[in-house]
Design a protein around this motif. Structure first.
Motif, mmCIF file in Angstrom:
data_model
loop_
_atom_site.group_PDB
_atom_site.id
_atom_site.type_symbol
_atom_site.label_atom_id
_atom_site.label_comp_id
_atom_site.label_asym_id
_atom_site.label_seq_id
_atom_site.Cartn_x
_atom_site.Cartn_y
_atom_site.Cartn_z
ATOM 1 N N GLN A 1 67.264 52.288 8.896
ATOM 2 C CA GLN A 1 66.914 53.458 9.681
ATOM 3 C C GLN A 1 67.285 54.689 8.891
ATOM 4 O O GLN A 1 68.397 54.801 8.385
ATOM 5 N N PRO B 1 66.789 42.765 6.576
ATOM 6 C CA PRO B 1 67.602 43.909 6.991
ATOM 7 C C PRO B 1 66.718 45.046 7.513
ATOM 8 O O PRO B 1 65.627 45.272 7.007
ATOM 9 N N GLN B 2 67.177 45.706 8.541
ATOM 10 C CA GLN B 2 66.461 46.841 9.108
ATOM 11 C C GLN B 2 67.124 48.122 8.600
ATOM 12 O O GLN B 2 68.334 48.254 8.648
ATOM 13 N N GLN C 1 58.870 52.016 1.778
ATOM 14 C CA GLN C 1 59.964 51.787 0.833
ATOM 15 C C GLN C 1 59.744 52.613 -0.426
ATOM 16 O O GLN C 1 60.684 53.179 -0.980
#
Length: 64
Positions: free
Chosen positions: A27, A24-25, A41
């Protein structure tokens, strides 16, 4: 049972279909005045847990 196996094999051969789902990306959107291009993260976790309350340049993230 054979038919189900064949359908499954055919689906695996289709382009774009793989056993591993894509990562998963994420933004993050911030105010344009924030001078940060990327966050790790661990940094995001610290920000959302309110352990990090200033940006790397020393500007406060939250105004109370």
């Amino acid at each position: 049972m054979k038919r189900l196996f064949l359908v499954f094999c055919m689906l695996l051969c289709l382009p774009g279909v793989s056993a591993d789902p894509p990562a998963p990306q994420v933004q993050v959107i911030a105010h344009p005045s924030v001078q940060v291009d990327a966050l790790s993260q661990a940094q995001l976790r610290s920000i959302y847990l309110m352990r990090q309350v200033v940006w790397p340049d020393g500007v406060a993230m939250y105004s109370l």
